[in-house]
Enzyme design. Structure first.
Site, PDB file in Angstrom:
ATOM      1  N   SER A 120       0.825  -1.202   0.000  1.00 40.22           N
ATOM      2  CA  SER A 120       0.000   0.000   0.000  1.00 40.22           C
ATOM      3  C   SER A 120       0.866   1.263   0.000  1.00 40.22           C
ATOM      4  CB  SER A 120      -0.965  -0.042   1.186  1.00 40.22           C
ATOM      5  OG  SER A 120      -1.939   0.963   1.095  1.00 40.22           O
TER       6      SER A 120
ATOM      7  N   ASP B 294      -1.038   1.310  -4.241  1.00 36.40           N
ATOM      8  CA  ASP B 294      -2.049   0.364  -4.719  1.00 36.40           C
ATOM      9  C   ASP B 294      -3.401   1.008  -4.954  1.00 36.40           C
ATOM     10  OD1 ASP B 294      -2.556   0.780  -1.986  1.00 36.40           O
ATOM     11  OD2 ASP B 294      -3.413  -1.220  -1.734  1.00 36.40           O
TER      12      ASP B 294
ATOM     13  N   ASP C 153      -5.669   2.287  -3.090  1.00 39.92           N
ATOM     14  CA  ASP C 153      -6.838   2.176  -2.219  1.00 39.92           C
ATOM     15  C   ASP C 153      -7.113   3.502  -1.504  1.00 39.92           C
ATOM     16  OD1 ASP C 153      -4.641   1.994  -0.484  1.00 39.92           O
ATOM     17  OD2 ASP C 153      -5.558   0.461   0.791  1.00 39.92           O
TER      18      ASP C 153
ATOM     19  N   ASP D 171      -1.949   6.327  -3.356  1.00 37.60           N
ATOM     20  CA  ASP D 171      -0.782   5.611  -2.882  1.00 37.60           C
ATOM     21  C   ASP D 171      -0.453   4.500  -3.882  1.00 37.60           C
ATOM     22  OD1 ASP D 171      -3.045   4.130  -2.347  1.00 37.60           O
ATOM     23  OD2 ASP D 171      -2.399   3.466  -0.362  1.00 37.60           O
TER      24      ASP D 171
END
Length: 451
Positions: free
Chosen positions: A92, A239, A241, A237
């Site tokens: 992440s 990834d 999410d 960020d």
């Protein structure tokens, strides 16, 4: 083994290919026979995906490999591919040397505590149900999941305008952060926006900026928006999410302000919004103006997502940048948040004006070092139970005490030998006084815990 965000840490230390292999073996052994797998662009991702897929297959499970994909793309694909579980190989917002495994359910939520514990127990006991040599599972590639995600984002944004296919015609700067958030730019382009991207090339070294989209890390985005005719800027960020926002003046919105703006737009009278215990009073105050309310959860998007399953909860969010609309998905979906934000600005007006309607209160934070953080928090809980009415003390995550003028929170850090102390009030003097009260309680409890 698992935190609320799965397994995460430095590769070769807290996370190895052997860890991924074991988790892969455990999933079908726990009954998750078809597993969707996707990864962010970190250098270690392909090897970890291979190890995880090998573990799934040798225990008879099938793997649907999405390749490079945003975490919300992986989470959505579990349901749309009729799979039993999903694994996002990502750390992440953590730095490049880290990686991780986050597990997802078919309903779009991350694995809950019991599901995580079942997998961890299999790994700890080396207890797997291996398939016969001729019954290994299959691994197939699926490169359509990101396109499906994009189409879902476009359809959802258009629903906000009654389904009309009219272009939004906003100018948006998207800081992808060298991660997997390209789906945001593609969706906004399909909606008619003029899109400029920053750090758009996937690169797990994160050369453009650190992966976490903080104000400090997003100075280039702020400058790009302020020096152009852009309506809004968004940042992800690694990834995707998370999503953080910059208004048309180049100002970086705080997480609490963004949460309040989204909550105000999502809720009507009688509705509820799920927020973690460290969320600003400003969110509750904003919702109170429209006869809506908050329900508090422990810190962590998995807990916010679980709360959105309750009746009457129409939205959930964390100030860190995780936003959940349960009518669409229960995973934090940064691209969805970006599209909704742009649609909101197109419909309601400048983001700076929307944020200006949110009150700003002084907040104080302090960290206290201790090797006995859990014992210290428990000792603080004993003390506040004697000093404050039971209805004012919340033990969802650490100890939160509400007062007439504000609140303070004492909780153990999930990753460091620290007790984190937060206090907020409607005046600076009250915030200072609450922080002093809370830190005195921690100091006293730390002395007791050391005895």
């Amino acid at each position: 083994m698992f935190g609320t965000s799965g397994v995460r840490g430095p590769v070769g230390d807290e996370l190895t290919a052997a860890t991924a292999l074991s988790v892969g073996r455990a999933l079908p052994s726990c009954g998750h026979e078809t597993v969707v797998v996707g990864r962010d662009p970190r250098e270690t991702g392909p090897a970890l995906v291979d190890a995880l897929a090998a573990g799934v297959r040798e225990c008879g499970g099938d793997v649907i490999d999405l390749g490079l994909a945003a975490t919300p793309t992986v989470a959505r694909a579990v349901g749309t591919r009729d799979a039993d579980a999903g694994v996002a190989v990502t750390a992440s917002h953590n730095p490049a040397p880290d990686n991780g495994l986050k597990l997802w359910r078919p309903d779009g939520r991350a694995f809950g505590e019991s599901e995580r514990e079942a997998v961890a127990a299999r790994v700890a006991d080396d207890d797997y149900e291996f398939a016969a040599w001729d019954e290994f599972g299959d691994r197939r590639r699926d490169r359509e999941a990101t396109a499906d995600h994009r189409r879902a984002l476009v359809a959802h944004a258009r629903e906000l305008f009654g389904g009309e296919p009219e272009p939004l015609s906003e100018t948006v700067v998207v800081d992808i952060g060298n991660g997997t958030g390209q789906v945001t730019a593609a969706a906004l382009d399909a909606l008619g926006c003029a899109v400029q991207t920053l750090n758009g090339q996937p690169d797990g070294r994160f050369p453009g900026r650190p992966s976490e989209p903080t104000a400090e890390n997003c100075e280039l985005l702020q400058t790009a928006v302020a020096s152009s005719d852009a309506t809004v800027g968004v940042a992800h960020d690694g990834d995707a999410d998370r999503m953080r926002a910059v208004d048309e003046t180049g100002a970086f919105l705080s997480g609490d302000d963004t949460l309040a703006v989204f909550a105000h737009a999502a809720a009507t009278a009688g509705d509820t919004v799920a927020v973690p215990v460290d969320t600003s009073l400003a969110v509750a105050d904003t919702l109170a103006e429209q006869d809506a309310a908050v329900t508090r959860t422990p810190v962590g998007d998995v807990y916010v997502a679980a709360a959105t399953a309750r009746e009457g909860v129409v939205f959930g969010g964390e100030p860190s940048g995780a936003w959940i609309w349960p009518d669409e998905t229960r995973c934090p979906d940064g691209p969805l948040a970006a599209c909704r934000l742009v649609a909101l600005v197109a419909r309601e007006g400048p983001l700076s004006e929307l944020a200006a309607t949110v009150d700003s209160y002084p907040i104080r934070r302090e960290n206290v070092e201790t090797d006995r953080k859990t014992a210290v928090v428990d000792a603080v809980a004993d003390r506040v139970t004697d000093r404050y009415p039971a209805d004012d003390v919340d033990r969802l995550d650490g100890v939160r005490v509400g007062t007439e003028n504000g609140w303070f929170l004492v909780r153990a850090s999930g990753t460091q030998p620290l007790v984190r102390v937060t206090a907020e009030a409607r005046t600076a003097a009250d915030a200072d006084a609450l922080l002093a009260t809370a830190t005195a309680l921690v100091d006293d409890a730390r002395e007791t815990a050391a005895e």
